[in-house]
Structures are given as C-alpha cells and as structure tokens.
Design a protein around this motif. Sequence first.
Motif, PDB file in Angstrom:
ATOM      1  N   PHE A 190       0.857  -1.194   0.000  1.00  0.00           N
ATOM      2  CA  PHE A 190       0.000   0.000   0.000  1.00  0.00           C
ATOM      3  C   PHE A 190       0.884   1.231   0.000  1.00  0.00           C
ATOM      4  O   PHE A 190       2.085   1.149   0.284  1.00  0.00           O
ATOM      5  N   THR A 191       0.315   2.369  -0.365  1.00  0.00           N
ATOM      6  CA  THR A 191       1.034   3.635  -0.251  1.00  0.00           C
ATOM      7  C   THR A 191       0.182   4.597   0.548  1.00  0.00           C
ATOM      8  O   THR A 191      -1.043   4.485   0.594  1.00  0.00           O
ATOM      9  N   LEU A 192       0.874   5.526   1.199  1.00  0.00           N
ATOM     10  CA  LEU A 192       0.182   6.495   2.055  1.00  0.00           C
ATOM     11  C   LEU A 192       0.683   7.876   1.656  1.00  0.00           C
ATOM     12  O   LEU A 192       1.884   8.139   1.708  1.00  0.00           O
ATOM     13  N   ALA A 206      -4.410   8.614   5.891  1.00  0.00           N
ATOM     14  CA  ALA A 206      -4.702   7.670   6.967  1.00  0.00           C
ATOM     15  C   ALA A 206      -5.284   6.407   6.363  1.00  0.00           C
ATOM     16  O   ALA A 206      -6.290   6.459   5.658  1.00  0.00           O
ATOM     17  N   LEU A 207      -4.621   5.302   6.634  1.00  0.00           N
ATOM     18  CA  LEU A 207      -5.051   4.020   6.092  1.00  0.00           C
ATOM     19  C   LEU A 207      -5.470   3.101   7.236  1.00  0.00           C
ATOM     20  O   LEU A 207      -4.761   2.982   8.232  1.00  0.00           O
ATOM     21  N   GLY A 208      -6.613   2.465   7.064  1.00  0.00           N
ATOM     22  CA  GLY A 208      -7.044   1.471   8.034  1.00  0.00           C
ATOM     23  C   GLY A 208      -6.571   0.105   7.596  1.00  0.00           C
ATOM     24  O   GLY A 208      -6.709  -0.266   6.437  1.00  0.00           O
ATOM     25  N   LEU A 209      -5.963  -0.622   8.507  1.00  0.00           N
ATOM     26  CA  LEU A 209      -5.565  -1.999   8.231  1.00  0.00           C
ATOM     27  C   LEU A 209      -6.549  -2.859   9.008  1.00  0.00           C
ATOM     28  O   LEU A 209      -6.495  -2.929  10.227  1.00  0.00           O
ATOM     29  N   VAL A 210      -7.464  -3.494   8.278  1.00  0.00           N
ATOM     30  CA  VAL A 210      -8.614  -4.094   8.931  1.00  0.00           C
ATOM     31  C   VAL A 210      -8.600  -5.603   8.764  1.00  0.00           C
ATOM     32  O   VAL A 210      -8.218  -6.111   7.705  1.00  0.00           O
ATOM     33  N   PRO A 268      -4.256  -9.461   1.401  1.00  0.00           N
ATOM     34  CA  PRO A 268      -5.173  -8.342   1.187  1.00  0.00           C
ATOM     35  C   PRO A 268      -6.324  -8.788   0.282  1.00  0.00           C
ATOM     36  O   PRO A 268      -6.081  -9.395  -0.760  1.00  0.00           O
ATOM     37  N   VAL A 269      -7.556  -8.533   0.724  1.00  0.00           N
ATOM     38  CA  VAL A 269      -8.694  -8.920  -0.113  1.00  0.00           C
ATOM     39  C   VAL A 269      -9.394  -7.712  -0.722  1.00  0.00           C
ATOM     40  O   VAL A 269     -10.098  -7.834  -1.716  1.00  0.00           O
ATOM     41  N   GLU A 270      -9.188  -6.546  -0.143  1.00  0.00           N
ATOM     42  CA  GLU A 270      -9.869  -5.365  -0.657  1.00  0.00           C
ATOM     43  C   GLU A 270      -9.127  -4.129  -0.187  1.00  0.00           C
ATOM     44  O   GLU A 270      -8.741  -4.036   0.961  1.00  0.00           O
ATOM     45  N   HIS A 271      -8.912  -3.156  -1.064  1.00  0.00           N
ATOM     46  CA  HIS A 271      -8.216  -1.936  -0.691  1.00  0.00           C
ATOM     47  C   HIS A 271      -8.893  -0.776  -1.410  1.00  0.00           C
ATOM     48  O   HIS A 271      -8.690  -0.570  -2.592  1.00  0.00           O
ATOM     49  N   ARG A 272      -9.718  -0.024  -0.692  1.00  0.00           N
ATOM     50  CA  ARG A 272     -10.509   1.027  -1.344  1.00  0.00           C
ATOM     51  C   ARG A 272     -10.731   2.196  -0.398  1.00  0.00           C
ATOM     52  O   ARG A 272     -10.568   2.080   0.804  1.00  0.00           O
ATOM     53  N   LEU A 319     -14.450  -1.683  12.375  1.00  0.00           N
ATOM     54  CA  LEU A 319     -14.663  -0.802  11.223  1.00  0.00           C
ATOM     55  C   LEU A 319     -15.312   0.519  11.618  1.00  0.00           C
ATOM     56  O   LEU A 319     -15.095   1.544  10.971  1.00  0.00           O
ATOM     57  N   ALA A 320     -16.093   0.504  12.688  1.00  0.00           N
ATOM     58  CA  ALA A 320     -16.740   1.732  13.131  1.00  0.00           C
ATOM     59  C   ALA A 320     -15.686   2.771  13.509  1.00  0.00           C
ATOM     60  O   ALA A 320     -15.826   3.962  13.224  1.00  0.00           O
ATOM     61  N   VAL A 321     -14.598   2.294  14.152  1.00  0.00           N
ATOM     62  CA  VAL A 321     -13.523   3.196  14.562  1.00  0.00           C
ATOM     63  C   VAL A 321     -12.675   3.613  13.358  1.00  0.00           C
ATOM     64  O   VAL A 321     -12.340   4.783  13.187  1.00  0.00           O
ATOM     65  N   VAL A 322     -12.390   2.644  12.504  1.00  0.00           N
ATOM     66  CA  VAL A 322     -11.559   2.919  11.326  1.00  0.00           C
ATOM     67  C   VAL A 322     -12.227   3.970  10.433  1.00  0.00           C
ATOM     68  O   VAL A 322     -11.581   4.896   9.945  1.00  0.00           O
ATOM     69  N   ARG A 323     -13.530   3.853  10.271  1.00  0.00           N
ATOM     70  CA  ARG A 323     -14.274   4.782   9.417  1.00  0.00           C
ATOM     71  C   ARG A 323     -14.123   6.201   9.933  1.00  0.00           C
ATOM     72  O   ARG A 323     -14.087   7.150   9.151  1.00  0.00           O
ATOM     73  N   TYR A 324     -14.024   6.353  11.240  1.00  0.00           N
ATOM     74  CA  TYR A 324     -13.943   7.679  11.842  1.00  0.00           C
ATOM     75  C   TYR A 324     -12.607   8.353  11.534  1.00  0.00           C
ATOM     76  O   TYR A 324     -12.549   9.562  11.379  1.00  0.00           O
ATOM     77  N   VAL A 325     -11.536   7.572  11.450  1.00  0.00           N
ATOM     78  CA  VAL A 325     -10.199   8.149  11.326  1.00  0.00           C
ATOM     79  C   VAL A 325      -9.652   8.128   9.891  1.00  0.00           C
ATOM     80  O   VAL A 325      -8.938   9.041   9.489  1.00  0.00           O
ATOM     81  N   CYS A 326      -9.989   7.084   9.137  1.00  0.00           N
ATOM     82  CA  CYS A 326      -9.228   6.803   7.909  1.00  0.00           C
ATOM     83  C   CYS A 326      -9.940   7.226   6.628  1.00  0.00           C
ATOM     84  O   CYS A 326     -11.163   7.291   6.563  1.00  0.00           O
ATOM     85  N   ASP A 327      -9.124   7.482   5.579  1.00  0.00           N
ATOM     86  CA  ASP A 327      -9.654   7.775   4.255  1.00  0.00           C
ATOM     87  C   ASP A 327      -9.869   6.492   3.467  1.00  0.00           C
ATOM     88  O   ASP A 327     -10.732   6.406   2.626  1.00  0.00           O
ATOM     89  N   GLU A 328      -8.990   5.544   3.695  1.00  0.00           N
ATOM     90  CA  GLU A 328      -9.090   4.305   2.932  1.00  0.00           C
ATOM     91  C   GLU A 328      -8.769   3.135   3.843  1.00  0.00           C
ATOM     92  O   GLU A 328      -8.179   3.306   4.914  1.00  0.00           O
ATOM     93  N   ALA A 329      -9.165   1.958   3.388  1.00  0.00           N
ATOM     94  CA  ALA A 329      -8.938   0.780   4.219  1.00  0.00           C
ATOM     95  C   ALA A 329      -8.428  -0.375   3.375  1.00  0.00           C
ATOM     96  O   ALA A 329      -8.786  -0.522   2.216  1.00  0.00           O
ATOM     97  N   LEU A 330      -7.545  -1.149   4.010  1.00  0.00           N
ATOM     98  CA  LEU A 330      -7.027  -2.358   3.398  1.00  0.00           C
ATOM     99  C   LEU A 330      -7.522  -3.509   4.272  1.00  0.00           C
ATOM    100  O   LEU A 330      -7.239  -3.561   5.465  1.00  0.00           O
ATOM    101  N   VAL A 331      -8.286  -4.407   3.652  1.00  0.00           N
ATOM    102  CA  VAL A 331      -8.863  -5.505   4.417  1.00  0.00           C
ATOM    103  C   VAL A 331      -7.993  -6.742   4.252  1.00  0.00           C
ATOM    104  O   VAL A 331      -7.663  -7.130   3.126  1.00  0.00           O
ATOM    105  N   LEU A 332      -7.588  -7.317   5.385  1.00  0.00           N
ATOM    106  CA  LEU A 332      -6.730  -8.502   5.365  1.00  0.00           C
ATOM    107  C   LEU A 332      -7.520  -9.723   5.797  1.00  0.00           C
ATOM    108  O   LEU A 332      -8.298  -9.671   6.754  1.00  0.00           O
ATOM    109  N   LEU A 333      -7.299 -10.829   5.068  1.00  0.00           N
ATOM    110  CA  LEU A 333      -7.883 -12.113   5.474  1.00  0.00           C
ATOM    111  C   LEU A 333      -6.760 -13.136   5.441  1.00  0.00           C
ATOM    112  O   LEU A 333      -6.182 -13.391   4.385  1.00  0.00           O
ATOM    113  N   ARG A 334      -6.465 -13.717   6.570  1.00  0.00           N
ATOM    114  CA  ARG A 334      -5.379 -14.697   6.720  1.00  0.00           C
ATOM    115  C   ARG A 334      -4.101 -14.227   6.039  1.00  0.00           C
ATOM    116  O   ARG A 334      -3.495 -14.946   5.239  1.00  0.00           O
ATOM    117  N   GLY A 335      -3.725 -12.983   6.310  1.00  0.00           N
ATOM    118  CA  GLY A 335      -2.463 -12.461   5.803  1.00  0.00           C
ATOM    119  C   GLY A 335      -2.520 -11.910   4.388  1.00  0.00           C
ATOM    120  O   GLY A 335      -1.570 -11.305   3.917  1.00  0.00           O
TER     121      GLY A 335
END
Lengths: 289, 266
Positions: free
Chosen positions: B25-27, B32-36, B224-228, B206-222
């Motif tokens: 990812f790039t920042l 602010a990126l959420g790592l979820v 990345p499944v979604e980055h938007r 996610l409720a907390v991440v939404r408050y702080v971050c512009d974008e989120a990267l969703v991790l499943l078992r190590g």
Amino acid sequence: MSTTVLVRRPLLGRLRGGFLAQGWLFRVCLVLLVGFVVVAVFAPWLAPQDPTMGDFANTMAGPGADHLLGTDQGGHDTFSALLVGARTSLLGPLGVVVFSTVVGIAVGLFSGWRGGWVDAVIGRVLDILFAFPSLLLAILAVALFGKGLGAPVLAMAVAYMPYTARLVRGLTAQEKNRPYVSAYLVQGHAPVYVAVRRLLPNLGPTVLAQSTVNFGYALLDLAALSFLGLGVQPPTPDWGAMINQAEAAVLQGQPLSAVVPAVAVVLVVVAFNVVGEQFGDQLARRDAK
Amino acid sequence: MTALLEVTDLRKTYGGTTAVDGVSFTLPPGGALGLVGESGSGKTTTARMLVGLERPDSGSITVLGQPLGAQVRGRAARLARAKAIQIVFQDPYLSLDARLTIGATLDGVLRLHGQGDRVARAARIRELLGQVGLGDREAAALPRHLSGGQRQRAAIARALAVEPAVLVLDEAVSALDVSVQAQVLNVLTDIRREAGIGLVFVSHDLAVVRYVCDEALVLLRGRPVEHRPMEELLDNPDHDYTRLLLDSVPHPGWDPESIARRRRAA
C-alpha cells in the motif's frame, strides 16, 4: 485486564506501607537480622573478652560471671566467640551473594535477552552446574586453594550463581516481550541500553528476594564447611568451627559452647528465609493484582 | 508527489504458517489508512514489521523515498528509523515503563533524539502533552496513577516526541471505553491535520476505522482482499469477508448467530 507490571515505590515508602505492616514473625525476623548485622559490625567493641585467647584456668566452664555463656575446652569465651563469629557469618555469605547475584544477573540477562541458540547453550551449562553438589564443589575448591574463607566462598558463589541466572533469564525472556520494552527499541535506543538500564531495574525486587533467601542457605553451607574443618580455621571465631571445637566439651557435659553457635546459625538462616520469602510473596501478590 | 510511506509486497511466515502474504500500500502525506481484519489476519504482524520489531521475509518499506532496512546497526541508523515510523501499542497498561513518570519518559525520548537543553525539553514536553490533552499533573504522575485513556494519550505523546513521519496505531483504542475512545480518536485526527503525520490504523473495528481513515485495506489470513476508499468500502463492499466484518458491527436488527455461521464458512 490485570496489570502484571511490577509496581515500584520508593524504598522508604515500601518499608512503611508494606514491609512493616507484615505479621509478627516477619517483624521478629527483621529485628533479628538487623541485630545480627549490628553485632557483626561492632563485635570487637561488644565482646567482653578476646575470643582467640584461651582462659586455661576456666576450660569447659559453665555460665558464670566471668564467662556469660561458659567456655570451650580451650577456655575460649563462648559469648565473645559468638559475637565475633558473626563477622565471618556475615562476610562469607555476603561474598557469595554479591558474586553469585552479579554474575547470575549478567548471565541471565544476556541469555534471556538474546534467546535462540545462545540461550539454549547457556541453559544447558546452568543445568550441569545445578546438578553438581555445592558442597562437593567447595571441597574441591579447598583442595585446590587451601582452607580458609576464600575458597569455600568462591565455590559457593559458583554453585549459587545458576539460581539467580535461571531466575533472571526467565524474567527477562518474559519482560522483553512487554510493549514498553518494544517501545524503547522503536524509539531508537540501543538494545544493550534497553536491557540493562530499562528492563533490568524492573526485575530488581524479585532478584533481591532470591538473593536474601540465598544468603541464608550460603550461611548454612559455609557453617557446614567450617564444621568439617574446611572453612575458617581456629582460633578465628566462626560459628561452624565453634560447633566442631565444642565436641570435647559436649562429651564432658558442657553442651553450651556447641548449642549457642548452632542456635545462632538456625535463627539467622530462618530469619533470612522468612524475610526473603515474605518479600517474594509480597511481589507475587502485587503482580496478581 | 512522493508517497510518505510505500509498502511493497511484504511477506512473513512463522514456521509453516504464513502470517502476512503480499501486503502492499502507499500512504500520501497526512493520509490515513485502516488496516482491517479479525484476529490472526496478519495486521499486527504487518504493524510490527513497519516499525522494525519483526523482520519481513521479503518486500520493502520506504518512507519519504528512503528504504528502511530490516535490521539497523549503529546509533544514527536507529534514530533515523525511529524518526520514520513510530507505533502506539494496544495495551496502555503495559506499554509505558511503570518506574518512570510520564514526564521522565518523554524527557528520555527527547534526550535520545538530540534535544540537549533541559529547559527546551521541559517546554517541549509541555507542548507534546498539551497536544494530547494532558497537563503538568499527568507529567508528574507514574503510569499507574493515570486512567487507561490518559495512559494511551501519554503513549501517543511519547511517539510524537520522536517527530515521526508515520504513526502506526496497533489496536490503540480497542482497550478503551467508548467515550475515552472518542477522545483519543479526536487527538489522532488533530495531529494528522496539524502535523501532516501519516497514520496506519490497525483495527478489527470498522466503526472506529471509518472515523479516522480515508481508505482501508482488508486482510484475510495475511492476504489483502480489498483496498478502497473508506466510503466506497462501507457503502458497497466487494468481498464477502468485508461484508462480514461490516455486519459484525452491532446495529439494529443485528444477528450474531448468522454472522458466526458465515464466519465459519468464510
């Protein structure tokens, strides 16, 4: 979530709040130890007679005005020997504890901090030292370096070191994964600085508790060596040697010159144990909170 | 514009288990990126690799165009790495040294980073604590005399004392009460706006991440499944797993049992 961080307070506050609020046994033992140290330090001024000089007119005497606790078969004053003998009983174990604690901390901290194969090798070496009987090690040292206080103290120090090393190793391995240690590293501190200046002080009280208990056992072991004639040599007064010297007097029906130093050894060893364990228990309780 | 933080293809395995597998990812500055992800998704391992507490098997981490080595040697390299990325840990009870007052802790950081003048340090400590809403009373206090929220704000101040380009927050508000969470989150949005520090916000919530971050990267078992961008992700999640995480946030008509069933199926 429970805080498992060791809580620190200034020593004086800890004494007032925790230490002196303990049970009567603890307080009695603490007074006993303070008395022991005071006697050891001021023995030459407190002793009514010179315990190295025999009063040949009064050998194997019972308690009396001249000799408060009687004399042994050489006419040495038992009371004076008891007081002056406290010095070697303090100095010997002190040497053992200081050396074993300093080296044990260094070995344990290094091993626990490094982990991996270094830790595994040091662990095996400590196991071997554990398996070696301390008295045998002392007898070996005496055979090599001669009788007296030096050789047994050195041997005991080597024998006691693994206890402190193992304790510090385990605590360090546990403590180094705490986030406060990680935070110091992330801030850019040198690992050696973090281990020695930041992590180690948080182990201090636990190590001190262990060293206190060690002191009692070291005193007992050194007294045993003196009793066997390998430690401090007469006429230098020493509790273990006194018991040895009293053999003839005991057979003559004057057991006091053996009983007095034996009781002194037992009291001081028990006192060190009670104080050390109480200290450890207190830390454990505080940890559990 | 150069990216503040650029992470390329990070990988980490422990024995046979893959903890992190191809995270990139790039920042942008001030981004602010959420790592979820849920527990075990590799988000904490990623955070630890970012600050150099774990060594990645492969991949690179670049801050302001400077690659960060996995292992640093020497004082200058250590301090430079510290200035690149700092971290705030999850547990404010264990992340501060119990023996030192908050003020002494901050003083140590400033001294390490070359602030030699005692008076200047004292002023800076006051400024840093002010930034997170703490004062002289907290500076003089040992961590155990402070509340969880105060400790976490002190931990943020400690990280800011290094003046990092990027701040990683590893579940930094998860252990706090909801009202205290809000205080800390406000502090974070403030420092992001004022200092332009990039945030990597690691959380399962996610409720907390939404408050702080512009974008989120969703991790499943190590992996990345979604980055938007955050809004898109929340309105229209692509991946089933993201939908599952979204549905896991309690809301009216919430059905924990069906979520548990779907989680087992995922």
